[in-house]
Design a protein around this motif. Structure first.
Motif, PDB file in Angstrom:
ATOM      1  N   ALA B 220      31.123  41.738  42.129  1.00 15.55           N
ATOM      2  CA  ALA B 220      30.140  42.164  41.692  1.00 15.55           C
ATOM      3  C   ALA B 220      30.584  42.134  39.743  1.00 15.55           C
ATOM      4  O   ALA B 220      29.058  41.722  38.968  1.00 15.55           O
ATOM      5  CB  ALA B 220      29.613  43.689  41.379  1.00 15.55           C
ATOM      6  N   MET B 221      31.384  43.087  39.694  1.00 21.28           N
ATOM      7  CA  MET B 221      32.237  42.711  38.096  1.00 21.28           C
ATOM      8  C   MET B 221      32.138  41.236  37.675  1.00 21.28           C
ATOM      9  O   MET B 221      31.968  41.028  36.834  1.00 21.28           O
ATOM     10  CB  MET B 221      33.315  43.564  38.401  1.00 21.28           C
ATOM     11  N   LEU B 222      32.875  39.815  38.115  1.00 16.38           N
ATOM     12  CA  LEU B 222      33.054  38.998  38.549  1.00 16.38           C
ATOM     13  C   LEU B 222      31.204  38.588  37.951  1.00 16.38           C
ATOM     14  O   LEU B 222      31.128  37.510  37.051  1.00 16.38           O
ATOM     15  CB  LEU B 222      33.510  38.650  38.870  1.00 16.38           C
ATOM     16  N   ASP B 223      30.618  38.379  38.994  1.00 12.82           N
ATOM     17  CA  ASP B 223      28.980  38.325  38.629  1.00 12.82           C
ATOM     18  C   ASP B 223      28.511  38.430  37.700  1.00 12.82           C
ATOM     19  O   ASP B 223      28.285  37.767  36.744  1.00 12.82           O
ATOM     20  CB  ASP B 223      28.210  38.708  40.130  1.00 12.82           C
ATOM     21  N   LYS B 224      28.980  40.138  36.959  1.00 16.58           N
ATOM     22  CA  LYS B 224      28.016  39.991  36.230  1.00 16.58           C
ATOM     23  C   LYS B 224      28.822  39.530  34.440  1.00 16.58           C
ATOM     24  O   LYS B 224      27.152  38.985  33.986  1.00 16.58           O
ATOM     25  CB  LYS B 224      27.914  41.560  35.965  1.00 16.58           C
ATOM     26  N   TYR B 225      30.293  39.092  34.231  1.00 16.70           N
ATOM     27  CA  TYR B 225      30.419  38.588  33.363  1.00 16.70           C
ATOM     28  C   TYR B 225      29.497  37.274  33.407  1.00 16.70           C
ATOM     29  O   TYR B 225      29.523  36.571  33.027  1.00 16.70           O
ATOM     30  CB  TYR B 225      31.702  38.681  33.491  1.00 16.70           C
ATOM     31  N   LEU B 226      29.819  36.748  34.128  1.00 19.08           N
ATOM     32  CA  LEU B 226      29.656  35.261  35.075  1.00 19.08           C
ATOM     33  C   LEU B 226      28.084  34.800  34.048  1.00 19.08           C
ATOM     34  O   LEU B 226      27.077  33.918  34.062  1.00 19.08           O
ATOM     35  CB  LEU B 226      29.740  34.516  36.330  1.00 19.08           C
ATOM     36  N   ALA B 227      27.454  35.620  35.173  1.00 18.39           N
ATOM     37  CA  ALA B 227      26.305  35.952  34.373  1.00 18.39           C
ATOM     38  C   ALA B 227      25.769  35.829  32.899  1.00 18.39           C
ATOM     39  O   ALA B 227      24.400  35.610  32.543  1.00 18.39           O
ATOM     40  CB  ALA B 227      24.768  37.113  35.415  1.00 18.39           C
ATOM     41  N   GLN B 228      26.544  36.572  32.230  1.00 18.44           N
ATOM     42  CA  GLN B 228      26.083  37.174  30.731  1.00 18.44           C
ATOM     43  C   GLN B 228      26.891  35.188  29.956  1.00 18.44           C
ATOM     44  O   GLN B 228      26.772  34.382  29.390  1.00 18.44           O
ATOM     45  CB  GLN B 228      27.382  37.350  31.039  1.00 18.44           C
ATOM     46  N   LEU B 229      27.773  34.744  30.729  1.00 15.11           N
ATOM     47  CA  LEU B 229      28.533  33.322  30.127  1.00 15.11           C
ATOM     48  C   LEU B 229      26.807  32.621  30.317  1.00 15.11           C
ATOM     49  O   LEU B 229      26.556  31.858  29.273  1.00 15.11           O
ATOM     50  CB  LEU B 229      29.468  32.985  30.769  1.00 15.11           C
ATOM     51  N   ASP B 230      26.281  32.199  31.828  1.00 18.96           N
ATOM     52  CA  ASP B 230      24.948  31.470  32.012  1.00 18.96           C
ATOM     53  C   ASP B 230      24.010  32.114  31.037  1.00 18.96           C
ATOM     54  O   ASP B 230      23.478  31.038  30.331  1.00 18.96           O
ATOM     55  CB  ASP B 230      24.523  31.585  33.504  1.00 18.96           C
ATOM     56  N   ALA B 231      23.799  32.899  30.871  1.00 18.46           N
ATOM     57  CA  ALA B 231      22.511  33.252  29.615  1.00 18.46           C
ATOM     58  C   ALA B 231      22.806  32.796  28.650  1.00 18.46           C
ATOM     59  O   ALA B 231      21.741  32.710  27.516  1.00 18.46           O
ATOM     60  CB  ALA B 231      22.380  34.894  29.708  1.00 18.46           C
ATOM     61  N   MET B 232      24.003  33.183  27.504  1.00 20.13           N
ATOM     62  CA  MET B 232      24.403  32.124  26.675  1.00 20.13           C
ATOM     63  C   MET B 232      24.200  30.482  26.523  1.00 20.13           C
ATOM     64  O   MET B 232      24.981  29.759  25.939  1.00 20.13           O
ATOM     65  CB  MET B 232      25.852  32.781  26.684  1.00 20.13           C
ATOM     66  N   GLY B 233      24.344  29.975  28.042  1.00 22.51           N
ATOM     67  CA  GLY B 233      23.592  28.404  27.776  1.00 22.51           C
ATOM     68  C   GLY B 233      24.682  27.887  28.355  1.00 22.51           C
ATOM     69  O   GLY B 233      24.918  26.306  27.920  1.00 22.51           O
ATOM     70  N   ALA B 234      26.404  28.508  28.703  1.00 17.09           N
ATOM     71  CA  ALA B 234      27.122  27.838  28.682  1.00 17.09           C
ATOM     72  C   ALA B 234      26.882  27.138  30.611  1.00 17.09           C
ATOM     73  O   ALA B 234      26.546  27.035  31.282  1.00 17.09           O
ATOM     74  CB  ALA B 234      28.172  28.696  29.020  1.00 17.09           C
ATOM     75  N   VAL B 235      27.765  25.985  30.559  1.00 19.62           N
ATOM     76  CA  VAL B 235      28.392  24.457  31.879  1.00 19.62           C
ATOM     77  C   VAL B 235      28.880  25.984  32.010  1.00 19.62           C
ATOM     78  O   VAL B 235      30.249  26.106  31.601  1.00 19.62           O
ATOM     79  CB  VAL B 235      28.250  23.210  31.732  1.00 19.62           C
ATOM     80  N   ILE B 236      28.643  26.378  33.827  1.00 13.28           N
ATOM     81  CA  ILE B 236      30.377  27.026  33.553  1.00 13.28           C
ATOM     82  C   ILE B 236      30.596  26.377  35.250  1.00 13.28           C
ATOM     83  O   ILE B 236      29.389  26.080  35.909  1.00 13.28           O
ATOM     84  CB  ILE B 236      29.337  28.716  34.559  1.00 13.28           C
ATOM     85  N   GLY B 237      31.771  25.851  35.980  1.00 14.51           N
ATOM     86  CA  GLY B 237      32.366  25.539  37.147  1.00 14.51           C
ATOM     87  C   GLY B 237      33.419  27.205  37.239  1.00 14.51           C
ATOM     88  O   GLY B 237      33.996  27.362  36.239  1.00 14.51           O
ATOM     89  N   ILE B 238      33.169  26.838  38.314  1.00 13.91           N
ATOM     90  CA  ILE B 238      34.434  28.141  39.401  1.00 13.91           C
ATOM     91  C   ILE B 238      34.886  27.381  40.619  1.00 13.91           C
ATOM     92  O   ILE B 238      34.253  26.425  41.660  1.00 13.91           O
ATOM     93  CB  ILE B 238      33.305  29.087  39.542  1.00 13.91           C
ATOM     94  N   THR B 239      35.922  27.714  40.408  1.00 13.99           N
ATOM     95  CA  THR B 239      36.801  26.878  41.473  1.00 13.99           C
ATOM     96  C   THR B 239      38.297  28.281  41.339  1.00 13.99           C
ATOM     97  O   THR B 239      37.400  29.849  41.740  1.00 13.99           O
ATOM     98  CB  THR B 239      37.095  25.923  40.944  1.00 13.99           C
ATOM     99  N   ALA B 240      38.763  27.849  42.879  1.00 21.05           N
ATOM    100  CA  ALA B 240      40.053  29.172  42.854  1.00 21.05           C
ATOM    101  C   ALA B 240      41.501  28.250  42.754  1.00 21.05           C
ATOM    102  O   ALA B 240      41.669  27.479  42.913  1.00 21.05           O
ATOM    103  CB  ALA B 240      39.970  30.287  43.996  1.00 21.05           C
ATOM    104  N   ASP B 241      42.539  28.968  42.917  1.00 15.56           N
ATOM    105  CA  ASP B 241      44.139  28.447  43.170  1.00 15.56           C
ATOM    106  C   ASP B 241      44.375  28.265  44.222  1.00 15.56           C
ATOM    107  O   ASP B 241      44.794  27.355  45.030  1.00 15.56           O
ATOM    108  CB  ASP B 241      44.999  29.163  41.497  1.00 15.56           C
ATOM    109  N   HIS B 242      43.334  29.463  44.987  1.00 14.01           N
ATOM    110  CA  HIS B 242      44.029  29.060  46.797  1.00 14.01           C
ATOM    111  C   HIS B 242      43.500  30.691  47.354  1.00 14.01           C
ATOM    112  O   HIS B 242      42.033  30.780  47.035  1.00 14.01           O
ATOM    113  CB  HIS B 242      45.290  29.564  46.543  1.00 14.01           C
ATOM    114  N   GLY B 243      43.618  30.081  48.547  1.00 14.47           N
ATOM    115  CA  GLY B 243      42.057  31.378  49.624  1.00 14.47           C
ATOM    116  C   GLY B 243      43.320  32.134  49.610  1.00 14.47           C
ATOM    117  O   GLY B 243      44.121  32.332  48.713  1.00 14.47           O
ATOM    118  N   MET B 244      42.728  33.172  50.547  1.00 13.63           N
ATOM    119  CA  MET B 244      43.657  34.405  50.993  1.00 13.63           C
ATOM    120  C   MET B 244      42.974  34.790  52.407  1.00 13.63           C
ATOM    121  O   MET B 244      41.867  34.538  52.937  1.00 13.63           O
ATOM    122  CB  MET B 244      42.982  35.167  50.040  1.00 13.63           C
ATOM    123  N   ASN B 245      44.853  35.221  52.945  1.00 15.01           N
ATOM    124  CA  ASN B 245      44.342  35.455  54.560  1.00 15.01           C
ATOM    125  C   ASN B 245      45.393  36.241  55.101  1.00 15.01           C
ATOM    126  O   ASN B 245      45.742  36.764  54.087  1.00 15.01           O
ATOM    127  CB  ASN B 245      44.327  34.196  55.635  1.00 15.01           C
TER     128      ASN B 245
END
Lengths: 405, 405
Positions: B220-245
């Motif tokens: 939820a925290m990540l989502d909030k900040y990403l939404a702010q970057l999005d609202a500022m007009g940024a092109v956003i690419g999101i990935t991960a270094d690895h999964g988790m199990n």
């Protein structure tokens, strides 16, 4: 009464205390782990100190029928013949459910103990398993699904709803599994069977990830009933027919490879036949989508079909009949020409139009592949192990009857 | 200014809008999925309609440093040289951290854009990655961990705590990652970089399963900040270094194969050297236990060592240097003689006495194997794809810069 029996080449000591084997359908180990973390599974949590917490491999395909039959026969599908919920019957030339007892090629531990004069009971969630699990069983056997139809003549018990004290559960519900456990506790109180097999359904696991509220509620329920069986002095062995994993992308859309569409487009409609052995009469909660499929193909095209399928992202292995049957101990005559396994996050479908996904009200979780092979193997007593050899879920009766200390 | 640059043989269009790539450390896709189900991730949920929701494979080993460097170079470890957090340096004859920029063999997209006159910023959670990610970068670069030490001369910014408006976070905390995102939003408001790279830490994912309360709070925290970057007009690419199990049994005890102990017992102490490339200065939350190890062995024993290790339950693959480096695009000179991969629920250790597991206050969750290779690849704009070829997490800059519509 005999002190031991031999079933499918394995020796089982007759129980001196009531022995209960529970198959928790779709029990990825993490469900138990997370329920313990949430503080709602004290019985499971206690097993590390007072019992045995092991891991076993289920049989492939990691589906319900093959594994339930392996557990009650102590043998792989190459022995008992049940290698799916569904298959192409080469004798009849049609695709059929593998629910009928005529497909079973081996006696069950349950039947043999009942014939040796022991009190035996088998309770399943869905009725689809009753005929197979009850084959040859002289004792109590019924499904929660049809608990209201049970008769003394047919099932060895009657008036079940009143006796167990629960209403008839819906087939797609957590209550279907709860009825199985509640019936087990009632049977232990009243009949005190020597051998009892309880097999739940994975409706909850198909819908809810480990550690989420309804999953924890379900495992808290299981924990409560298992603790009651434990308190009544039963030796309890717990395992699963298969694990369970998310099969979606990051926003919950199912990852599906429609194999029949792919093969029809490439080789012509109907040239190959894709069978999904996960198929059974109850597919609403998973849309008949799992991570295992078989393919029948003209011999001349086998190499090309293999190459075609293996090239797709999401495909883990494409094995020919001989390789797959040797590796997974499957009956060659019931497997088709190729076995296709998907990776953990992927499923295999037939054609897009054949799958009704309208019942997928939650992101798809399913099973069938190697990623769902490791399952819990738990006992409420310590066990003697003679080696560190690989354990199977179908060793659970041998562990519970022969190896508890 | 140049309209494109070439880095490691790949073309990257210069951005016309600010372009942000976010590496969410340890982001098994299911974390996002469950946060969406819990109703706390509206930005992520929106990407299916308005952006692109793809899956990519990370590089092996599925560890932090190799993958962060692959993402910023657009290339596999065979090109950039960083194949672990830790390795046996054959030149020095010692085991060392691979944090130093001297180990990096390829330029980064960040550095090349900064040299081409673009405004570039890179923010990492832990300081361990700063030197590698900042190598050659003429712009803003700092770690959340040492945000209080940032200076204009060294980092291109100062007075960071006051500017970002958050206290210095603890190194083992969710707040360390929050600081990265908050700093990214602040940078977007103030400096509006052309290219920004934000890389979090997987402290939360090592401790909390997808869908559990603290995992959902984190997303939820990540989502909030990403939404702010999005609202500022940024092109956003999101990935991960690895999964988790999860890497435990049913009651949360870690599944560990202590390889050094096994090899010492079989071949004599010190005959083989086991290296765990997950090792870094911060191992409290995972005890340096992952699903990948390398082994150095006398050439005469290689076949025997391979056979010995492969025989253990829990081992997925044992590959020789040549096979592993070809399959996983690794640098032959930094990998040792054998690569060992564990199955999903298992980890590999050195010797039992070398691992301090006292910090494992939650059941072990970790990564390193093939079971953690599939990661999210998300964009907040639709993308043109030219084929259905396998995507990698290190395609994220190419997708964000060249392929958004």
């Amino acid at each position: 009464m005999t002190s031991e029996i031999i079933v499918n080449g394995r020796r089982y000591a007759a129980p001196s205390e009531p022995t209960v084997v529970v198959c928790i359908d779709g029990c990825e180990q993490e469900y138990i782990n997370q329920a313990i973390r949430a503080g709602v599974a004290p019985f499971f949590a206690s097993l590390g100190e007072r019992g045995a917490v092991l891991t076993g491999d289920c049989v492939m395909p990691s589906f319900t029928n093959p594994n339930n039959l392996s557990i009650v026969t102590g043998a792989p599908p190459s022995v008992h013949g049940i290698c799916g919920n569904y298959f192409f019957d080469p004798e009849q030339g049609v695709e059929v459910l593998m629910n009928d007892a005529k497909y079973l090629r081996a006696p069950t531990i349950l039947a043999e103990f009942s014939k040796a004069g022991r009190k035996v009971a088998a309770v399943t969630a869905k009725d689809k398993l009753s005929a197979l699990l009850g084959c040859g069983l002289e004792g109590v056997r019924f499904s929660a699904e049809k608990a209201n139809e049970a008769t003394l003549a047919q099932n060895g018990v009657d008036d079940l709803l009143a006796e167990v004290g629960l209403p008839l559960p819906a087939v797609y519900s957590a209550e279907l599994s709860e009825f199985v456990l509640a019936a087990g506790v009632w049977l232990m109180k009243t009949m005190r069977p020597d051998i009892m097999y309880l097999s739940t359904t994975d409706y909850v696991q198909h819908k809810h990830a480990p550690g989420t509220p309804l999953a924890n509620t379900f495992y808290a329920m299981l924990d409560k009933y298992l603790a009651q069986l434990d308190a009544m002095g039963a030796v309890i062995g717990i395992t699963a027919d298969h694990g369970m994993n998310a099969k979606t992308d990051s926003i919950g859309r199912p990852n599906i490879l429609f194999l029949q569409d792919i093969l029809d487009a490439r080789f012509g409609a109907g040239t190959c036949r894709v069978i999904l052995p996960i198929t059974d009469p109850y597919v609403v909660h998973h849309g008949a989508l799992g991570s295992y499929a078989t393919v029948s193909s003209p011999a001349s095209l086998l190499a090309e079909v293999t190459q075609c399928v293996a090239a797709f992202e999401g495909v883990d292995h494409v094995l020919d009949n001989r390789t797959a049957c040797a590796r997974f101990e499957l009956p060659n005559d019931r497997v088709g020409d190729l076995v296709v396994l998907a990776k953990r996050l992927f499923t295999l479908g037939t054609s897009e139009k054949s799958h009704d996904l309208s019942g997928l009200t939650a992101p798809l979780r399913s099973h069938g592949g190697l990623s769902e092979q490791q399952v819990p193997l738990l006992l409420n007593r310590p066990v003697r192990r003679e080696s560190n050899a690989r354990l199977r879920n179908f060793d659970v009766f041998a562990l519970a009857l022969n190896r508890v200390i």
